[in-house]
Design a protein around this motif. Structure first.
Motif, PDB file in Angstrom:
ATOM      1  N   GLY A  83      24.453  96.352  86.458  1.00  0.00           N
ATOM      2  CA  GLY A  83      24.325  96.670  85.038  1.00  0.00           C
ATOM      3  C   GLY A  83      25.549  97.368  84.486  1.00  0.00           C
ATOM      4  O   GLY A  83      25.968  97.121  83.352  1.00  0.00           O
ATOM      5  N   ALA A  84      26.151  98.240  85.304  1.00  0.00           N
ATOM      6  CA  ALA A  84      27.339  98.980  84.870  1.00  0.00           C
ATOM      7  C   ALA A  84      28.525  98.043  84.640  1.00  0.00           C
ATOM      8  O   ALA A  84      29.244  98.154  83.644  1.00  0.00           O
ATOM      9  CB  ALA A  84      27.698 100.052  85.900  1.00  0.00           C
ATOM     10  N   VAL A  85      28.741  97.111  85.569  1.00  0.00           N
ATOM     11  CA  VAL A  85      29.860  96.170  85.439  1.00  0.00           C
ATOM     12  C   VAL A  85      29.686  95.283  84.215  1.00  0.00           C
ATOM     13  O   VAL A  85      30.624  95.080  83.431  1.00  0.00           O
ATOM     14  CB  VAL A  85      29.978  95.301  86.717  1.00  0.00           C
ATOM     15  N   ALA A  86      28.469  94.749  84.033  1.00  0.00           N
ATOM     16  CA  ALA A  86      28.217  93.868  82.897  1.00  0.00           C
ATOM     17  C   ALA A  86      28.415  94.603  81.571  1.00  0.00           C
ATOM     18  O   ALA A  86      29.082  94.084  80.656  1.00  0.00           O
ATOM     19  CB  ALA A  86      26.803  93.301  82.985  1.00  0.00           C
ATOM     20  N   ALA A 146      28.687 103.148  90.993  1.00  0.00           N
ATOM     21  CA  ALA A 146      28.153 102.889  89.654  1.00  0.00           C
ATOM     22  C   ALA A 146      28.567 103.979  88.672  1.00  0.00           C
ATOM     23  O   ALA A 146      28.925 103.694  87.517  1.00  0.00           O
ATOM     24  CB  ALA A 146      26.635 102.780  89.715  1.00  0.00           C
ATOM     25  N   GLN A 147      28.567 105.227  89.134  1.00  0.00           N
ATOM     26  CA  GLN A 147      28.967 106.317  88.245  1.00  0.00           C
ATOM     27  C   GLN A 147      30.473 106.307  88.000  1.00  0.00           C
ATOM     28  O   GLN A 147      30.938 106.716  86.928  1.00  0.00           O
ATOM     29  CB  GLN A 147      28.528 107.647  88.847  1.00  0.00           C
ATOM     30  N   LEU A 148      31.245 105.848  88.983  1.00  0.00           N
ATOM     31  CA  LEU A 148      32.685 105.702  88.764  1.00  0.00           C
ATOM     32  C   LEU A 148      32.972 104.630  87.716  1.00  0.00           C
ATOM     33  O   LEU A 148      33.867 104.775  86.876  1.00  0.00           O
ATOM     34  CB  LEU A 148      33.388 105.351  90.076  1.00  0.00           C
ATOM     35  N   ILE A 149      32.215 103.535  87.771  1.00  0.00           N
ATOM     36  CA  ILE A 149      32.394 102.450  86.801  1.00  0.00           C
ATOM     37  C   ILE A 149      32.091 102.934  85.391  1.00  0.00           C
ATOM     38  O   ILE A 149      32.791 102.595  84.431  1.00  0.00           O
ATOM     39  CB  ILE A 149      31.496 101.255  87.164  1.00  0.00           C
ATOM     40  N   THR A 150      31.046 103.745  85.270  1.00  0.00           N
ATOM     41  CA  THR A 150      30.652 104.241  83.945  1.00  0.00           C
ATOM     42  C   THR A 150      31.334 105.557  83.578  1.00  0.00           C
ATOM     43  O   THR A 150      31.074 106.094  82.491  1.00  0.00           O
ATOM     44  CB  THR A 150      29.129 104.448  83.895  1.00  0.00           C
ATOM     45  N   SER A 151      32.183 106.077  84.489  1.00  0.00           N
ATOM     46  CA  SER A 151      32.850 107.373  84.285  1.00  0.00           C
ATOM     47  C   SER A 151      31.848 108.505  84.072  1.00  0.00           C
ATOM     48  O   SER A 151      32.107 109.471  83.344  1.00  0.00           O
ATOM     49  CB  SER A 151      33.814 107.291  83.087  1.00  0.00           C
ATOM     50  N   GLY A 152      30.687 108.363  84.704  1.00  0.00           N
ATOM     51  CA  GLY A 152      29.667 109.399  84.600  1.00  0.00           C
ATOM     52  C   GLY A 152      28.964 109.436  83.266  1.00  0.00           C
ATOM     53  O   GLY A 152      28.175 110.353  83.003  1.00  0.00           O
ATOM     54  N   ALA A 246      24.021 101.072  80.128  1.00  0.00           N
ATOM     55  CA  ALA A 246      24.054 101.177  81.583  1.00  0.00           C
ATOM     56  C   ALA A 246      24.163 102.636  81.976  1.00  0.00           C
ATOM     57  O   ALA A 246      25.053 103.348  81.511  1.00  0.00           O
ATOM     58  CB  ALA A 246      25.234 100.384  82.150  1.00  0.00           C
ATOM     59  N   ASP A 247      23.257 103.075  82.842  1.00  0.00           N
ATOM     60  CA  ASP A 247      23.245 104.446  83.340  1.00  0.00           C
ATOM     61  C   ASP A 247      23.427 104.384  84.851  1.00  0.00           C
ATOM     62  O   ASP A 247      22.499 104.030  85.597  1.00  0.00           O
ATOM     63  CB  ASP A 247      21.921 105.121  82.978  1.00  0.00           C
ATOM     64  N   GLY A 248      24.617 104.704  85.320  1.00  0.00           N
ATOM     65  CA  GLY A 248      24.917 104.606  86.736  1.00  0.00           C
ATOM     66  C   GLY A 248      24.111 105.549  87.599  1.00  0.00           C
ATOM     67  O   GLY A 248      23.958 105.315  88.802  1.00  0.00           O
ATOM     68  N   ASN A 249      23.570 106.599  87.019  1.00  0.00           N
ATOM     69  CA  ASN A 249      22.841 107.599  87.796  1.00  0.00           C
ATOM     70  C   ASN A 249      21.366 107.257  87.958  1.00  0.00           C
ATOM     71  O   ASN A 249      20.779 107.477  89.019  1.00  0.00           O
ATOM     72  CB  ASN A 249      22.981 108.977  87.143  1.00  0.00           C
ATOM     73  N   ASN A 250      20.754 106.709  86.905  1.00  0.00           N
ATOM     74  CA  ASN A 250      19.304 106.511  86.914  1.00  0.00           C
ATOM     75  C   ASN A 250      18.861 105.057  86.983  1.00  0.00           C
ATOM     76  O   ASN A 250      17.698 104.791  87.296  1.00  0.00           O
ATOM     77  CB  ASN A 250      18.682 107.164  85.672  1.00  0.00           C
TER      78      ASN A 250
END
Length: 347
Positions: A83-86, A146-152, A246-250
């Protein structure tokens, strides 16, 4: 006839699902009500199918992995990464509604998901690392990726075509239902109409005998982990498109546990071997219906997981033939103590 029906692998899961639906109907008489608005169907039953679509997808992939006597604890992290990449690709485009951007985001996301499946499969089949450890590595690292992709941060998108994947409708039904149907059909055809299903069950039942028989068990194991990650990748796209973010954490948090429970409830043994795709679908629907029920009756959020765990435990015990025989034996012993004593002396 009745005994044969009770022993069918779908009898108890369907019975539990029916009981949950009946409880909801008694608690809320409008639970089964389906209305048509703007040509689309809406209602609690439609919501269960729509919101349960990602879990069903992940559970289908998990079924094949468990059938090989494996486990994949990384599916939740793959959901978040996908989800984060998309969403990252769509959010960085100048025209977020361009179909070229949408297809690029989907293709990139699914390709990465497959590569993550290759990683898991190689660790299990080639490096001979135990599946629970091999996938635990990606479970932990994947959430950080995932959090790196979304920068947190939570990445938001404003793309109608992308939102359609998880929140759109087709033929009056949520589009996600058709995605699940397509994946389930492909999995069922491959597993039951080709030799692949037999290979998977052979590897799960006796890996050493399969290798001695000339079966490339490593290739089979690699394939099921790739497919499982692909299913998780599709689920991640559906989840992120449904909320346009996209939420890399949850995103996908605890999906691996729900998927394993869905597979077990559906009748597939964790010891590998024979598997039941339709049973898994019913198991996932039970979990989603249970979640809907818990929220509907107003269970406090802090004890939701406890209630869910106890209900799932009860379902698994009811489904266990050994547990049912034990209960029946104790009941007969208490009701007919004299007969039991005579039988004991006679033996």
């Amino acid at each position: 006839m009745a005994n044969k029906l009770i022993k069918h692998h779908l009898f108890w899961p369907l019975s539990v699902l029916a009981a949950l639906l009946l409880f909801n109907l008694l608690y809320s008489p409008d639970f089964f009500r389906i209305v048509v608005r703007d040509g689309n169907l809406y209602g609690s039953l439609i919501d269960i199918l729509n919101f349960g679509a990602p879990l069903i997808l992940v559970s289908i992939g998990m079924t094949l992995v468990i059938a090989t006597k494996g486990i994949d604890l990384s599916v939740g992290s793959v959901v978040a990464i996908s989800g984060a990449v998309a969403c990252l690709i769509v959010s960085q485009a100048s025209d977020q509604s361009a179909m070229g951007v949408i297809w690029t985001a989907i293709a990139s996301s699914l390709l990465l998901a497959v590569l993550l499946g290759v990683w898991n499969g190689v660790l299990v089949s080639a490096a001979r690392i135990q599946p629970i450890i091999a996938t635990l590595i990606l479970m932990v690292a994947g959430r950080g990726i995932a959090q790196l992709i979304t920068s947190g941060q939570i990445i938001t998108v404003s793309s109608a075509p992308y939102q359609f994947i998880g929140a759109g409708s087709f033929l009056s039904l949520p589009f996600s239902i058709f995605i699940v149907g397509a994946v389930l059909l492909i999995a069922a055809l491959l597993a039951r109409k080709t030799a692949l299903g037999l290979f998977i069950e052979s590897v799960g039942s006796n890996p050493r005998a399969s290798r001695l028989a000339g079966l490339r068990s490593g290739t089979v194991i690699l394939s099921v982990y790739m497919f499982c990650s692909l299913c998780a990748g599709i689920a991640g796209i559906i989840l992120s498109s449904n909320v346009s973010s996209a939420d890399g954490n949850n995103a996908g948090l605890w999906y691996e546990l729900d998927a394993i429970l869905a597979v077990v409830i559906g009748g597939t043994s964790l010891n590998g071997g024979r598997f039941y795709l339709m049973g898994t679908v019913v198991g996932a629907l039970i979990i989603q219906t249970l979640t809907t029920t818990i929220y509907m009756i107003g269970v406090p959020p802090e004890i939701t997981l406890v209630v869910k765990a106890f209900v799932v435990l009860a379902v698994c015990l009811i489904q266990s033939e050994a547990f049912r025989k034990s209960i029946m034996h104790r009941w007969k012993k208490r009701k007919y103590p004299a007969e039991q004593e005579v039988a004991t002396h006679a033996s």
